[in-house]
Design an enzyme around this catalytic site. Structure first.
Site, PDB file in Angstrom:
ATOM      1  N   ALA A 186       0.788  -1.568   0.101  1.00  0.00           N
ATOM      2  CA  ALA A 186      -0.065   0.041  -0.073  1.00  0.00           C
ATOM      3  C   ALA A 186       1.220   1.580   0.186  1.00  0.00           C
ATOM      4  CB  ALA A 186      -1.213   0.024   0.868  1.00  0.00           C
ATOM      5  N   GLY A 222       1.267   1.262  -4.790  1.00  0.00           N
ATOM      6  CA  GLY A 222      -0.378  -0.116  -4.683  1.00  0.00           C
ATOM      7  C   GLY A 222      -1.249   1.221  -4.774  1.00  0.00           C
ATOM      8  N   CYS A 255      13.158   5.048  -7.397  1.00  0.00           N
ATOM      9  CA  CYS A 255      13.831   4.462  -8.376  1.00  0.00           C
ATOM     10  C   CYS A 255      14.382   4.732  -9.363  1.00  0.00           C
ATOM     11  CB  CYS A 255      12.270   4.366  -9.450  1.00  0.00           C
ATOM     12  SG  CYS A 255      11.154   3.926  -8.343  1.00  0.00           S
TER      13      CYS A 255
HETATM   14  P1  NAD Z   1       7.071   2.005  -1.235  1.00  0.00           P
HETATM   15  O1  NAD Z   1       7.612   1.404   0.002  1.00  0.00           O
HETATM   16  O2  NAD Z   1       6.182   2.833  -0.651  1.00  0.00           O
HETATM   17  O3  NAD Z   1       5.271   0.901  -0.267  1.00  0.00           O
HETATM   18  C1  NAD Z   1       5.552  -0.738  -0.318  1.00  0.00           C
HETATM   19  C2  NAD Z   1       4.979  -1.353   0.597  1.00  0.00           C
HETATM   20  O4  NAD Z   1       4.782  -2.709   0.054  1.00  0.00           O
HETATM   21  C3  NAD Z   1       4.870  -0.997   1.688  1.00  0.00           C
HETATM   22  O5  NAD Z   1       4.033  -0.323   2.526  1.00  0.00           O
HETATM   23  C4  NAD Z   1       5.782  -2.264   2.380  1.00  0.00           C
HETATM   24  O6  NAD Z   1       5.606  -2.565   3.599  1.00  0.00           O
HETATM   25  C5  NAD Z   1       4.513  -3.030   1.810  1.00  0.00           C
HETATM   26  N1  NAD Z   1       5.209  -4.848   1.445  1.00  0.00           N
HETATM   27  C6  NAD Z   1       6.278  -5.534   1.723  1.00  0.00           C
HETATM   28  N2  NAD Z   1       6.123  -6.290   1.703  1.00  0.00           N
HETATM   29  C7  NAD Z   1       5.223  -7.050   1.549  1.00  0.00           C
HETATM   30  C8  NAD Z   1       4.725  -8.019   2.046  1.00  0.00           C
HETATM   31  N3  NAD Z   1       5.426  -9.232   1.911  1.00  0.00           N
HETATM   32  N4  NAD Z   1       3.210  -8.283   2.347  1.00  0.00           N
HETATM   33  C9  NAD Z   1       2.878  -7.026   2.254  1.00  0.00           C
HETATM   34  N5  NAD Z   1       3.124  -5.773   2.317  1.00  0.00           N
HETATM   35  C10 NAD Z   1       4.484  -5.716   2.152  1.00  0.00           C
HETATM   36  O7  NAD Z   1       7.273   1.272  -2.086  1.00  0.00           O
HETATM   37  P2  NAD Z   1       6.718   1.632  -3.983  1.00  0.00           P
HETATM   38  O8  NAD Z   1       7.809   3.051  -3.928  1.00  0.00           O
HETATM   39  O9  NAD Z   1       4.842   1.757  -4.347  1.00  0.00           O
HETATM   40  O10 NAD Z   1       7.100   1.157  -5.152  1.00  0.00           O
HETATM   41  C11 NAD Z   1       6.868  -0.484  -5.420  1.00  0.00           C
HETATM   42  C12 NAD Z   1       7.233  -0.821  -6.247  1.00  0.00           C
HETATM   43  O11 NAD Z   1       6.641   0.162  -7.676  1.00  0.00           O
HETATM   44  C13 NAD Z   1       8.580  -0.620  -6.484  1.00  0.00           C
HETATM   45  O12 NAD Z   1       9.123  -1.210  -7.203  1.00  0.00           O
HETATM   46  C14 NAD Z   1       9.082   0.388  -7.394  1.00  0.00           C
HETATM   47  O13 NAD Z   1      10.411   0.624  -8.108  1.00  0.00           O
HETATM   48  C15 NAD Z   1       8.068   0.394  -8.177  1.00  0.00           C
HETATM   49  N6  NAD Z   1       7.950   1.802  -9.257  1.00  0.00           N
HETATM   50  C16 NAD Z   1       7.185   3.260  -8.040  1.00  0.00           C
HETATM   51  C17 NAD Z   1       6.831   4.023  -8.415  1.00  0.00           C
HETATM   52  C18 NAD Z   1       6.900   5.531  -7.822  1.00  0.00           C
HETATM   53  O14 NAD Z   1       6.668   6.730  -8.187  1.00  0.00           O
HETATM   54  N7  NAD Z   1       7.057   5.212  -6.435  1.00  0.00           N
HETATM   55  C19 NAD Z   1       6.921   3.716  -9.865  1.00  0.00           C
HETATM   56  C20 NAD Z   1       6.605   2.860 -10.992  1.00  0.00           C
HETATM   57  C21 NAD Z   1       6.943   1.923 -10.082  1.00  0.00           C
HETATM   58  C1  UGA Z   2      10.811   8.181 -12.286  1.00  0.00           C
HETATM   59  C2  UGA Z   2       9.768   7.954 -13.650  1.00  0.00           C
HETATM   60  O1  UGA Z   2       9.166   9.651 -14.585  1.00  0.00           O
HETATM   61  C3  UGA Z   2       8.340   7.476 -13.926  1.00  0.00           C
HETATM   62  O2  UGA Z   2       7.934   7.236 -15.166  1.00  0.00           O
HETATM   63  C4  UGA Z   2       8.505   5.955 -13.513  1.00  0.00           C
HETATM   64  O3  UGA Z   2       7.232   5.321 -12.896  1.00  0.00           O
HETATM   65  C5  UGA Z   2       8.798   5.828 -11.694  1.00  0.00           C
HETATM   66  O4  UGA Z   2      10.448   7.061 -12.207  1.00  0.00           O
HETATM   67  C6  UGA Z   2       9.511   5.337 -11.422  1.00  0.00           C
HETATM   68  O5  UGA Z   2       9.889   3.507 -12.008  1.00  0.00           O
HETATM   69  O6  UGA Z   2       9.652   5.197 -10.101  1.00  0.00           O
HETATM   70  P1  UGA Z   2       9.949   9.488 -10.635  1.00  0.00           P
HETATM   71  O7  UGA Z   2      10.727   9.188  -9.834  1.00  0.00           O
HETATM   72  O8  UGA Z   2       9.327   9.645  -9.380  1.00  0.00           O
HETATM   73  O9  UGA Z   2       9.040   8.732 -12.035  1.00  0.00           O
HETATM   74  O10 UGA Z   2       9.613  11.545 -10.352  1.00  0.00           O
HETATM   75  P2  UGA Z   2      10.434  12.194 -11.983  1.00  0.00           P
HETATM   76  O11 UGA Z   2       9.635  13.114 -12.540  1.00  0.00           O
HETATM   77  O12 UGA Z   2      11.211  11.225 -13.049  1.00  0.00           O
HETATM   78  O13 UGA Z   2      11.886  12.252 -11.292  1.00  0.00           O
HETATM   79  C7  UGA Z   2      12.870  11.929 -11.072  1.00  0.00           C
HETATM   80  C8  UGA Z   2      14.014  12.587 -10.785  1.00  0.00           C
HETATM   81  O14 UGA Z   2      15.075  13.761 -12.003  1.00  0.00           O
HETATM   82  C9  UGA Z   2      13.251  14.242  -9.749  1.00  0.00           C
HETATM   83  O15 UGA Z   2      14.813  13.866  -8.591  1.00  0.00           O
HETATM   84  C10 UGA Z   2      13.666  15.406 -10.374  1.00  0.00           C
HETATM   85  O16 UGA Z   2      13.465  16.616 -10.101  1.00  0.00           O
HETATM   86  C11 UGA Z   2      14.380  14.671 -11.468  1.00  0.00           C
HETATM   87  N1  UGA Z   2      14.347  15.407 -12.444  1.00  0.00           N
HETATM   88  C12 UGA Z   2      13.654  15.510 -13.591  1.00  0.00           C
HETATM   89  C13 UGA Z   2      15.090  16.792 -13.008  1.00  0.00           C
HETATM   90  O17 UGA Z   2      16.255  16.676 -12.473  1.00  0.00           O
HETATM   91  N2  UGA Z   2      14.809  17.366 -14.454  1.00  0.00           N
HETATM   92  C14 UGA Z   2      13.605  17.346 -15.464  1.00  0.00           C
HETATM   93  O18 UGA Z   2      13.977  17.445 -16.228  1.00  0.00           O
HETATM   94  C15 UGA Z   2      13.256  16.230 -14.366  1.00  0.00           C
END
Ligand code: NAD
Ligand code: UGA
Length: 463
Positions: free
Chosen positions: A11, A15, A277
Site C-alpha cells: 500500500a 499500490g 527508482c
Molecule cells: P513503497 O515502499 O512506498 O511501498 C511498498 C509497500 O509494500 C510498503 O508499504 C511495504 O510495507 C509493503 N510490503 C513489503 N513487503 C510486503 C509483504 N510481504 N506483504 C505485504 N506488504 C509488503 O514502494 P513504492 O514506491 O510503492 O514502489 C513499489 C514498487 O513499484 C517498486 O518496485 C518500485 O520500483 C515500483 N515503482 C515505483 C514508482 C514510484 O513512483 N514510487 C513508480 C513506478 C514503479
Molecule cells: C520516475 C519516472 O518518471 C516514472 O515514469 C517511473 O514510473 C518512476 O520513476 C518509477 O519507476 O518510480 P519519479 O522518480 O517519481 O518517476 O519522478 P521524475 O519526475 O521522473 O523525477 C525523478 C528525478 O529527476 C527528480 O529528482 C526530478 O527532480 C529529476 N528531474 C526530472 C530533473 O532533474 N530534471 C528533469 O527535467 C526531470
C-alpha cells in the site's frame, strides 16, 4: 474471464494510488489494498488530509471509493483468498548485502509475497507484477508458486509495470502514455492478459494498451527509467560545461529540445535526480548486464549514476566555494527536502547528499520542506550516516548541527546562505525580504530570477 475482486499487496506510492484509480474507474470491481505495515493501513483508513502518500488529486479519488469498493486492510491472506487477481506492488530496493550488494534489486519482499499467495490460494489466480523487477523475475516467482502451491491450482503471471511519476501520479494514471501488459503466449496466458486489459480498457484507449511477452515488459520498465535518467545526467553534465563557457543551460535545453526527435520534456537541469527508482533501477540494469557478461553495456549505464553523484557533489562544493571555502559554524538554510515538488517522498533525495556534504564541512543547517515530516528528515540523515559508517561521536555532532523548522520566516532568519533543492511552487513566491542583503542564494533547481531577490550573490546551476 470477468474479474470481480482484486487485491494489491503493498500500500505504498504505487499500490495506493493505482488501486484507488482502478476502484474509481471500475466501480463494479472490489479492490482491497493490503500491507504488512499496520501504521500505513491505518493512515489509508484515516483522515483524508493525512493519507500516507501525498499526491495532488489522490484525496479526492480515495474519498469517492473508500468504503464503497476500495478497502485498505492488514488481512493479507483473506484478501488473497477472495481475489481472482493479485497485484504485487511491494518495494524492490537495492540489495545492501549478499551477492549483488549495492547493485542488484532485493527481491525478498516479492519472494515473500509469492510464497504467501502459493500457501493461501485454493483457486486459480492471476498474479500481476506491478513492482519494478529484473528481467526474468516471473520465472523465479513461478518456481516459488510450484514449490509451495497446491497442485490443482493454476497461476498465471503477468508483468504490468507502473510508469507513474510521483507528484503527478493521479494525472498519469488517468491519462497514461501507455499501459504495458506482458503475458505468456499460451491460451491461459492470453486469457489472463485479456482479463487485465478489460480492466484498463474502461478508461484507457485501446491503442494505448500494449501487450508483449513477459520478458519484454519486465525489461521495458527498467529501460524506460534508464533512458529518462540518462536525459537528466546528459543535461546535467552539460550544465558544468555551460558554467565554464558562458553558454546558458536553459537556452541549451530549449535549442536541443526543439529537435522533435529529442523533444522538450525532461531536460531541466538540476542538482541531480533523486527518488526511489532511477538510481535503484539503473544499478539493477548494470547488475543484469554484468550478470550476462556485457561489461561495456554495464559501464555505459553505470556512468549515468556516476554523473548524478558528480552533480550532487559539484553543487555542494559550489556552496562551499561560494562562501569563501570555509563554512564551519555558518548557518545555511536548505529549502526543500522532497526529491521533487508535489510529493512527500524523500527517498534518494539530492537534499540528503548535499546536506551531508555541508555538515561534513562543519556548517549549521536549518531545513524547511512544506510536506516532508521532521521524523522522515532525521531518519534520512541517520540512514546516510549509517551507510557511510560514520562514528557515533560524529553522528551526534552532525545531528546537533541540524534544526528542522516549519515556518519559512524562521527558516530564512539569520541565515548566511539559502540553498534551494526542491522546486516547490511556494519557493517561487517566497517573501525574500526577510533575508539579509549579504546572504548568498544557491539555486539547485533554477527557479529564482535574479530580480526577485535583493541579495548580492546568487548561483544557479548551469549559469
Ligand atoms: P513503497 O515502499 O512506498 O511501498 C511498498 C509497500 O509494500 C510498503 O508499504 C511495504 O510495507 C509493503 N510490503 C513489503 N513487503 C510486503 C509483504 N510481504 N506483504 C505485504 N506488504 C509488503 O514502494 P513504492 O514506491 O510503492 O514502489 C513499489 C514498487 O513499484 C517498486 O518496485 C518500485 O520500483 C515500483 N515503482 C515505483 C514508482 C514510484 O513512483 N514510487 C513508480 C513506478 C514503479
Ligand atoms: C520516475 C519516472 O518518471 C516514472 O515514469 C517511473 O514510473 C518512476 O520513476 C518509477 O519507476 O518510480 P519519479 O522518480 O517519481 O518517476 O519522478 P521524475 O519526475 O521522473 O523525477 C525523478 C528525478 O529527476 C527528480 O529528482 C526530478 O527532480 C529529476 N528531474 C526530472 C530533473 O532533474 N530534471 C528533469 O527535467 C526531470
Amino acid at each position: 474471464m470477468k474479474v470481480n475482486k482484486v487485491c494489491c499487496i503493498g500500500a505504498g506510492y504505487v499500490g495506493g494510488p493505482t488501486m484507488a484509480v482502478i476502484a474509481l474507474k471500475c466501480p463494479e470491481i472490489e479492490v482491497t489494498v493490503v500491507d504488512v505495515s499496520k501504521e500505513r493501513i491505518d493512515a489509508w483508513n484515516g483522515p483524508f488530509d493525512q493519507l500516507p502518500v501525498y499526491e495532488p488529486g489522490l484525496k479526492e479519488v480515495v474519498k469517492e471509493s473508500r468504503g464503497r469498493n476500495l478497502f485498505f486492510s492488514t488481512d493479507i491472506d483473506g484478501a488473497i483468498d477472495r481475489s481472482e487477481m493479485v497485484f504485487v506492488a511491494v518495494n524492490t530496493p537495492t540489495k545492501k548485502d549478499g551477492e549483488g550488494a549495492g547493485m542488484a534489486a532485493n527481491l525478498k519482499y516479492i519472494e515473500a509475497c509469492a510464497k504467501n499467495i502459493a500457501l493461501v490460494a485454493r483457486e486459480d489466480k492471476i498474479i500481476i507484477e506491478k513492482s519494478t523487477l529484473p528481467v526474468r523475475t516471473a520465472e523465479k516467482i513461478k518456481e516459488i508458486l510450484l514449490k509451495y502451491g497446491r497442485k490443482d491450482v493454476n497461476f498465471e503471471i503477468l508483468s504490468n509495470p507502473e510508469f507513474l511519476a510521483e507528484g503527478t501520479a493521479i494525472q498519469d494514471l488517468f491519462k497514461s502514455d501507455r499501459v504495458l501488459i506482458g503475458g505468456d503466449t499460451t491460451e491461459s496466458g492470453q486469457n489472463a492478459v485479456k482479463a487485465l486489459l478489460d480492466i484498463y480498457a474502461q478508461w484507457i484507449p485501446r491503442e494505448k494498451i500494449l501487450t508483449t511477452n513477459v520478458w519484454s515488459s519486465e525489461l521495458a520498465k527498467l529501460a524506460s527509467n534508464a533512458m529518462l535518467a540518462q536525459r537528466i545526467s546528459s543535461i546535467n553534465s552539460l550544465s558544468a560545461l555551460c558554467e565554464k563557457t558562458g553558454a546558458d543551460i536553459d537556452e541549451l535545453s530549449k535549442a536541443i529540445g526543439m529537435d522533435h526527435r529529442i523533444g522538450p520534456e525532461f531536460l531541466n537541469t538540476s542538482v541531480g535526480f533523486g527518488g526511489s527508482c532511477f538510481q535503484k533501477d539503473l544499478l539493477n540494469l548494470v547488475y543484469l548486464c554484468q550478470f550476462y557478461g556485457l561489461d561495456e553495456v554495464a559501464e555505459y549505464w553505470h556512468r549515468i549514476v556516476k554523473i548524478n553523484d558528480y552533480q550532487k557533489n559539484r553543487f555542494a562544493q559550489k556552496i562551499i566555494d561560494g562562501m569563501g571555502g570555509n563554512i564551519k559554524d555558518k548557518i545555511i538554510t536548505i529549502l526543500g527536502w522532497a526529491f521533487k515538488a508535489n510529493t512527500n517522498d524523500s527517498r534518494e533525495s539530492p537534499a540528503i547528499y548535499v546536506t551531508n556534504n555541508l555538515l561534513e564541512a562543519g556548517a549549521k543547517i536549518k531545513i524547511y520542506d512544506p510536506m516532508v515530516k521532521k521524523d522522515r528528515i532525521r531518519m534520512d540523515l541517520k540512514n546516510i550516516w549509517e551507510s557511510l559508517s560514520i562514528t557515533e561521536q560524529e553522528k551526534k555532532k552532525r545531528n546537533s548541527s541540524v534544526i528542522i523548522v516549519e515556518d519559512q520566516k524562521v527558516a530564512l532568519n539569520d541565515s548566511m546562505a539559502v540553498v534551494i533543492l526542491t522546486e516547490w511552487e511556494e519557493f517561487k513566491h517566497f517573501k525574500w525580504d526577510v533575508i539579509s542583503k549579504f546572504s548568498k542564494v544557491f539555486d539547485g533547481r533554477k527557479i529564482i530570477k535574479k530580480n526577485d531577490l535583493n541579495v548580492d550573490s546568487i548561483y544557479s546551476i548551469g549559469v
